[in-house]
Write a protein that holds these residues in place. Sequence first.
Motif, PDB file in Angstrom:
ATOM      1  N   GLU A   1       0.837  -1.179  -0.074  1.00  0.00           N
ATOM      2  CA  GLU A   1       0.070  -0.103   0.061  1.00  0.00           C
ATOM      3  C   GLU A   1       0.957   1.070   0.090  1.00  0.00           C
ATOM      4  OE1 GLU A   1      -2.937  -0.324  -0.642  1.00  0.00           O
ATOM      5  OE2 GLU A   1      -3.046  -2.523  -0.465  1.00  0.00           O
ATOM      6  N   LEU A   2       1.936   1.126   0.590  1.00  0.00           N
ATOM      7  CA  LEU A   2       2.968   2.226   0.672  1.00  0.00           C
ATOM      8  C   LEU A   2       3.410   2.744  -0.837  1.00  0.00           C
ATOM      9  CD1 LEU A   2       4.301   4.419   2.462  1.00  0.00           C
ATOM     10  CD2 LEU A   2       6.162   2.736   2.635  1.00  0.00           C
TER      11      LEU A   2
ATOM     12  N   VAL B   1       1.712   1.882  -3.579  1.00  0.00           N
ATOM     13  CA  VAL B   1       0.540   2.606  -4.296  1.00  0.00           C
ATOM     14  C   VAL B   1       0.787   4.063  -3.970  1.00  0.00           C
ATOM     15  CG1 VAL B   1      -2.107   2.901  -4.066  1.00  0.00           C
ATOM     16  CG2 VAL B   1      -0.861   0.459  -4.093  1.00  0.00           C
ATOM     17  N   MET B   2       0.857   4.531  -2.726  1.00  0.00           N
ATOM     18  CA  MET B   2       0.796   5.899  -2.243  1.00  0.00           C
ATOM     19  C   MET B   2       2.030   6.535  -3.051  1.00  0.00           C
ATOM     20  SD  MET B   2      -0.381   5.799   1.487  1.00  0.00           S
ATOM     21  CE  MET B   2       0.078   7.657   1.763  1.00  0.00           C
TER      22      MET B   2
ATOM     23  N   ALA C   1       4.090   6.255  -5.420  1.00  0.00           N
ATOM     24  CA  ALA C   1       4.312   5.989  -6.878  1.00  0.00           C
ATOM     25  C   ALA C   1       3.317   7.337  -7.297  1.00  0.00           C
ATOM     26  CB  ALA C   1       3.962   4.870  -7.406  1.00  0.00           C
TER      27      ALA C   1
ATOM     28  N   ILE D   1       1.336  -2.197  -8.088  1.00  0.00           N
ATOM     29  CA  ILE D   1       2.326  -1.289  -8.272  1.00  0.00           C
ATOM     30  C   ILE D   1       3.822  -1.438  -7.518  1.00  0.00           C
ATOM     31  CG2 ILE D   1       2.688   1.371  -8.100  1.00  0.00           C
ATOM     32  CD1 ILE D   1      -0.462   1.703  -8.466  1.00  0.00           C
TER      33      ILE D   1
ATOM     34  N   GLN E   1      -5.634   7.422  -5.542  1.00  0.00           N
ATOM     35  CA  GLN E   1      -4.680   6.744  -5.193  1.00  0.00           C
ATOM     36  C   GLN E   1      -3.872   6.734  -3.980  1.00  0.00           C
ATOM     37  OE1 GLN E   1      -2.088   5.927  -8.881  1.00  0.00           O
ATOM     38  NE2 GLN E   1      -0.548   5.004  -7.664  1.00  0.00           N
ATOM     39  N   VAL E   2      -3.727   7.845  -3.464  1.00  0.00           N
ATOM     40  CA  VAL E   2      -3.272   8.288  -2.199  1.00  0.00           C
ATOM     41  C   VAL E   2      -4.153   7.798  -1.159  1.00  0.00           C
ATOM     42  CG1 VAL E   2      -2.489  10.042  -0.365  1.00  0.00           C
ATOM     43  CG2 VAL E   2      -1.573  10.028  -2.998  1.00  0.00           C
TER      44      VAL E   2
ATOM     45  N   GLY F   1      -4.559   3.885  -0.774  1.00  0.00           N
ATOM     46  CA  GLY F   1      -3.195   3.196   0.069  1.00  0.00           C
ATOM     47  C   GLY F   1      -3.559   3.743   1.764  1.00  0.00           C
TER      48      GLY F   1
ATOM     49  N   MET G   1      -4.380   0.736   4.683  1.00  0.00           N
ATOM     50  CA  MET G   1      -3.350   0.816   6.040  1.00  0.00           C
ATOM     51  C   MET G   1      -4.406   0.860   7.153  1.00  0.00           C
ATOM     52  SD  MET G   1       0.103   2.324   5.000  1.00  0.00           S
ATOM     53  CE  MET G   1       0.188   3.058   3.250  1.00  0.00           C
TER      54      MET G   1
ATOM     55  N   GLN H   1      -6.282  -0.903 -12.256  1.00  0.00           N
ATOM     56  CA  GLN H   1      -6.010  -2.290 -11.897  1.00  0.00           C
ATOM     57  C   GLN H   1      -7.170  -3.115 -11.886  1.00  0.00           C
ATOM     58  OE1 GLN H   1      -3.908  -0.987  -8.165  1.00  0.00           O
ATOM     59  NE2 GLN H   1      -1.978  -2.185  -8.841  1.00  0.00           N
TER      60      GLN H   1
END
Lengths: 411, 411
Positions: free
Chosen positions: A65-66, A68-69, A71, A145, B75-76, B79, B83, B99
Amino acid sequence: MALIVQKYGGTSVGSPDRIKNLARRVARFKALGHQIVVVVSAMSGETNRLINLAKEIMPEPDPRELDVMVATGEQVTIGLTSMALMELGLKAKSYTGSQVRIVTDNAHTKARILSIDEDRIRTDLNAGYVVVVAGFQGVDENGNITTLGRGGSDTTGVALAAALKADECQIYTDVDGVYTTDPRVVPEARRLKSITFEEMLELASQGSKVLQIRSVEFAGKYKVKLRVLSSFEEDGEGTLITFEDPENKDSNMEQPIISGIAFNRDEAKIMVLGVPDKPGIAYQILGPVADAKIDVDMIIQNMGADGTTDFTFTVHKNDMTKALGILNQVQAHIGAREIRGDDKIAKVSIVGVGMRSHVGIASQMFRTLAEEGINIQMISTSEIKIAVVIDEKYMELAVRVLHKAFELEEA
Amino acid sequence: MALIVQKYGGTSVGSPDRIKNLARRVARFKALGHQIVVVVSAMSGETNRLINLAKEIMPEPDPRELDVMVATGEQVTIGLTSMALMELGLKAKSYTGSQVRIVTDNAHTKARILSIDEDRIRTDLNAGYVVVVAGFQGVDENGNITTLGRGGSDTTGVALAAALKADECQIYTDVDGVYTTDPRVVPEARRLKSITFEEMLELASQGSKVLQIRSVEFAGKYKVKLRVLSSFEEDGEGTLITFEDPENKDSNMEQPIISGIAFNRDEAKIMVLGVPDKPGIAYQILGPVADAKIDVDMIIQNMGADGTTDFTFTVHKNDMTKALGILNQVQAHIGAREIRGDDKIAKVSIVGVGMRSHVGIASQMFRTLAEEGINIQMISTSEIKIAVVIDEKYMELAVRVLHKAFELEEA
């Protein structure tokens, strides 16, 4: 007409004005008839902002998930860069790592590039586009990603240059080339007009933060012509990274023995003490560490008198706690007496292709440090490098006295 | 066990703390045994930040590149949301529009969803994951990133609910339901426990900013049970959007004739005056406007006495200049005497399924406005709505007096 890959780092795209500057530079190259691929990083500060945001939610962010962010940082920059090029009347098109099929393994936050599908880029280049690619990121085979880890945009640039068989890969940064050492520590540090790949590899890996080590490996492997330049200078020639030509080196009387001094305080030392000295012990210690995808740098093993051995290695400071945890789990199995970590260390290295043909370099280095009362904790040598681990607090002093001792000052 | 799609807007994910709140709500639903798909918007302010950044580079941003940038907002959030769910011990996985194969047409910045590949989501749901999907974005058939336009996250939520045949699609927002009109304009506005799809469609399209119009169309088309709720209330029941059941309506004596009053000042009026009144003229005027992907709302044509006709329509204010430019190009061809634009207008509509069975609603509306001296510029009616265009400056006054005249106040 040449095909040039230009990579711009975070400070070079740090504001709309800087992105406009970048676009003007690209336009000048395009006006000369070159085909240009631009690789960009996230705007400076953005990656850290995103990581900190993630940590507010999850103190140890989930790696998938990190990625994803994080990128998204480069994704914003490719859009802005393409628009800046369009504003100058150029045709431009952006691609994320996923869109241009920069396929990596699935080691989130430190993935490695497996392949690049360059067809799409080549089609666009032939149609007159400047192609803008997001650095630092890719996609695994399942469409997740991934990111390549800090500095990974350099690797993207070199990997694209290799895939496209580009004539040159230009790395634009906030310094104007490679120096004998960090000018912030030694003001007399001097810019090198050229440096060999091997020296660069040692300097980059040891902490001269100009290029990311993996990008230099890549460039060496695929014979990519690599140049480091300042994005704030109009006509600088930067530092060319050359393939080594030993004969040239030897014939050049003025070739210095030492090219530069590298240092870093990003590493921590891990000591595994009192291990039975038997075959396979190194693998039993380092295997689980490698399985956890922790990179190990220096490794030293000393035979003791009592049939046991002390095993010391260095990892990135951020990985120390994790590595110690892993070793504590296998301590009984490997029969170690004690496991200890120390992150108050620094590594200082002297690097130079020239040192191969000269004796006494190591002793000169050790004497220089001894004269300042600096104790050496670990030593590691290669053909073109001597690295020592010392107490962190002596790092700047060590770099300064070595720079002077090996006469690296500005002429 | 039900399958629920929950959509959270920008204010509901506006800070790490709010995202943690969201995660706790999802965890409560998960604990009841439900399968949950979460659709999230960008953190509030982020989309505007990105658009303004783009405009610093390119005053009229390239649509393809703008979509690349703006899509990073969601997208941020995916993520961060994943989490936050993991921190509560849930299994969670995020997907961008690309995706999860939310395939759209290629109308950048206002794309329409063509298909969704729900297999991947279903597999994850069956494996116990909460699936977190980026709202507002998709990918065209060539892999270009697209966005659905403002409010498109609602559409993503409903489209996913339709594709997955979800039991309910819950839209969490900063209001606790659908009101008779905007409480900021009329403090006595009352929350509706339920509203028909048709009424909702009219209210949303007219400016009650609770739900995006396309999402309501989608929900109606695919019979998705849709509920609007507050993300800041623990146990609100919100407003249920129902399929109309005319018999029920008629049998309910307390069913009000008017459900609500909508208004907006986002439109501009364009008048094409003195056009020869001949077949095909409407197409000649609106064809080029539609080709430029400009949405047209009200359309009115009045026959003149001299064999010419006046043609008036409304577009979004942002599109007025563009639409006028297009019409000026075809003015000679269509033989129009004059083309004029006015963006100082507002549209006010009364909406209600009940008005079908009652006469005199229109005249009551017009009388109420006339008593306040408000001139009506355009009128447009449908089975369940009467809309008027008036001078912008009278908008609040018109809404207040109509709300009172139709007795919509809090009981």
